[in-house]
Motif scaffolding. Structure first.
Motif, mmCIF file in Angstrom:
data_model
loop_
_atom_site.group_PDB
_atom_site.id
_atom_site.type_symbol
_atom_site.label_atom_id
_atom_site.label_comp_id
_atom_site.label_asym_id
_atom_site.label_seq_id
_atom_site.Cartn_x
_atom_site.Cartn_y
_atom_site.Cartn_z
ATOM 1 N N ALA A 87 10.374 -1.344 2.929
ATOM 2 C CA ALA A 87 11.259 -0.985 4.031
ATOM 3 C C ALA A 87 11.664 -2.269 4.738
ATOM 4 O O ALA A 87 10.808 -3.112 5.029
ATOM 5 C CB ALA A 87 10.558 -0.034 5.002
ATOM 6 N N ALA A 88 12.943 -2.411 4.993
ATOM 7 C CA ALA A 88 13.477 -3.592 5.668
ATOM 8 C C ALA A 88 13.022 -4.884 4.983
ATOM 9 O O ALA A 88 12.700 -5.863 5.641
ATOM 10 C CB ALA A 88 13.088 -3.584 7.149
ATOM 11 N N GLY A 89 12.935 -4.844 3.653
ATOM 12 C CA GLY A 89 12.571 -6.036 2.892
ATOM 13 C C GLY A 89 11.091 -6.340 2.843
ATOM 14 O O GLY A 89 10.676 -7.295 2.194
ATOM 15 N N ALA A 90 10.268 -5.538 3.523
ATOM 16 C CA ALA A 90 8.823 -5.778 3.536
ATOM 17 C C ALA A 90 8.122 -4.779 2.621
ATOM 18 O O ALA A 90 8.377 -3.581 2.677
ATOM 19 C CB ALA A 90 8.282 -5.649 4.958
ATOM 20 N N LEU A 91 7.218 -5.278 1.793
ATOM 21 C CA LEU A 91 6.461 -4.442 0.871
ATOM 22 C C LEU A 91 5.142 -4.049 1.531
ATOM 23 O O LEU A 91 4.504 -4.868 2.199
ATOM 24 C CB LEU A 91 6.188 -5.203 -0.425
ATOM 25 N N SER A 92 4.731 -2.794 1.339
ATOM 26 C CA SER A 92 3.452 -2.336 1.876
ATOM 27 C C SER A 92 2.767 -1.422 0.871
ATOM 28 O O SER A 92 3.402 -0.871 -0.026
ATOM 29 C CB SER A 92 3.640 -1.605 3.208
ATOM 30 N N ALA A 93 1.461 -1.287 1.051
ATOM 31 C CA ALA A 93 0.645 -0.411 0.208
ATOM 32 C C ALA A 93 -0.028 0.616 1.109
ATOM 33 O O ALA A 93 -0.450 0.294 2.220
ATOM 34 C CB ALA A 93 -0.406 -1.233 -0.526
ATOM 35 N N THR A 94 -0.136 1.860 0.600
ATOM 36 C CA THR A 94 -0.732 2.932 1.385
ATOM 37 C C THR A 94 -1.735 3.706 0.546
ATOM 38 O O THR A 94 -1.496 3.982 -0.628
ATOM 39 C CB THR A 94 0.351 3.903 1.890
ATOM 40 N N TYR A 95 -2.853 4.054 1.190
ATOM 41 C CA TYR A 95 -3.856 4.917 0.574
ATOM 42 C C TYR A 95 -4.543 5.684 1.691
ATOM 43 O O TYR A 95 -5.002 5.075 2.667
ATOM 44 C CB TYR A 95 -4.877 4.101 -0.225
ATOM 45 N N ARG A 96 -4.576 7.015 1.580
ATOM 46 C CA ARG A 96 -5.230 7.889 2.565
ATOM 47 C C ARG A 96 -4.800 7.587 4.002
ATOM 48 O O ARG A 96 -5.612 7.511 4.905
ATOM 49 C CB ARG A 96 -6.737 7.793 2.448
ATOM 50 N N GLY A 97 -3.525 7.374 4.201
ATOM 51 C CA GLY A 97 -2.992 7.147 5.538
ATOM 52 C C GLY A 97 -3.144 5.734 6.067
ATOM 53 O O GLY A 97 -2.636 5.415 7.135
ATOM 54 N N GLU A 98 -3.834 4.890 5.354
ATOM 55 C CA GLU A 98 -3.993 3.486 5.760
ATOM 56 C C GLU A 98 -2.926 2.659 5.045
ATOM 57 O O GLU A 98 -2.721 2.799 3.834
ATOM 58 C CB GLU A 98 -5.381 2.990 5.362
ATOM 59 N N THR A 99 -2.243 1.801 5.790
ATOM 60 C CA THR A 99 -1.189 0.965 5.217
ATOM 61 C C THR A 99 -1.501 -0.502 5.469
ATOM 62 O O THR A 99 -1.932 -0.868 6.563
ATOM 63 C CB THR A 99 0.177 1.325 5.833
ATOM 64 N N VAL A 100 -1.272 -1.310 4.445
ATOM 65 C CA VAL A 100 -1.440 -2.760 4.578
ATOM 66 C C VAL A 100 -0.169 -3.441 4.100
ATOM 67 O O VAL A 100 0.462 -2.994 3.146
ATOM 68 C CB VAL A 100 -2.659 -3.300 3.794
ATOM 69 N N PRO A 101 0.237 -4.523 4.770
ATOM 70 C CA PRO A 101 1.390 -5.293 4.296
ATOM 71 C C PRO A 101 1.005 -6.132 3.081
ATOM 72 O O PRO A 101 -0.150 -6.515 2.918
ATOM 73 C CB PRO A 101 1.732 -6.181 5.496
ATOM 74 N N LEU A 102 1.992 -6.388 2.236
ATOM 75 C CA LEU A 102 1.792 -7.179 1.023
ATOM 76 C C LEU A 102 2.790 -8.322 0.977
ATOM 77 O O LEU A 102 3.937 -8.169 1.401
ATOM 78 C CB LEU A 102 2.019 -6.312 -0.217
ATOM 79 N N TRP A 103 2.360 -9.438 0.404
ATOM 80 C CA TRP A 103 3.229 -10.572 0.150
ATOM 81 C C TRP A 103 3.069 -10.933 -1.314
ATOM 82 O O TRP A 103 1.951 -11.029 -1.814
ATOM 83 C CB TRP A 103 2.855 -11.751 1.037
ATOM 84 N N ILE A 104 4.183 -11.140 -1.997
ATOM 85 C CA ILE A 104 4.163 -11.469 -3.414
ATOM 86 C C ILE A 104 4.904 -12.780 -3.647
ATOM 87 O O ILE A 104 5.981 -13.000 -3.096
ATOM 88 C CB ILE A 104 4.839 -10.365 -4.259
#
Length: 107
Positions: free
Chosen positions: A76-93
């Motif tokens: 979203a808006a160029g930012a990648l994130s990961a989600t599991y069981r309602g918890e979200t973390v930002p990712l950088w690649i």
């Protein structure tokens, strides 16, 4: 450790990810929206992203219950994130022709 971080996950991948493995690890929507040519990532990039997120989120599930391919990826808006069981973390690649590097930080 990153200031204010509860956990940091890092993954480096040098192997090519075959289409069959990508089809197993990545959900259909992830493949359709995030993989080139529609998205900016390779299968190796997204594999590394899920592995990094898994490492940052490892306390959420119990051993044997939480598997890295169950993590959802979204952009979203160029930012990648990961989600599991309602918890979200930002990712950088970061990637080069023969290497993908991913970092996830859980706060």
């Amino acid at each position: 450790m990153s200031p204010g971080a509860e956990a940091v996950g890092v993954d480096i991948e040098s192997a090519l990810i075959p289409p069959r493995v990508a089809a197993f690890v990545l959900r259909e929507g992830e493949r359709r929206r995030l993989l080139a040519p529609a998205g900016p990532y390779t299968a190796r990039d997204l594999f590394a992203a899920k592995e990094a997120a898994f490492k940052a989120m490892n306390c959420i599930g119990t051993l044997g219950e939480f598997l890295f391919w169950q993590i959802g990826l979204a952009q979203a808006a160029g930012a990648l994130s990961a989600t599991y069981r309602g918890e979200t973390v930002p990712l950088w690649i970061g990637s080069q022709a023969d290497l993908s590097f991913a970092v996830a930080i859980r706060r």
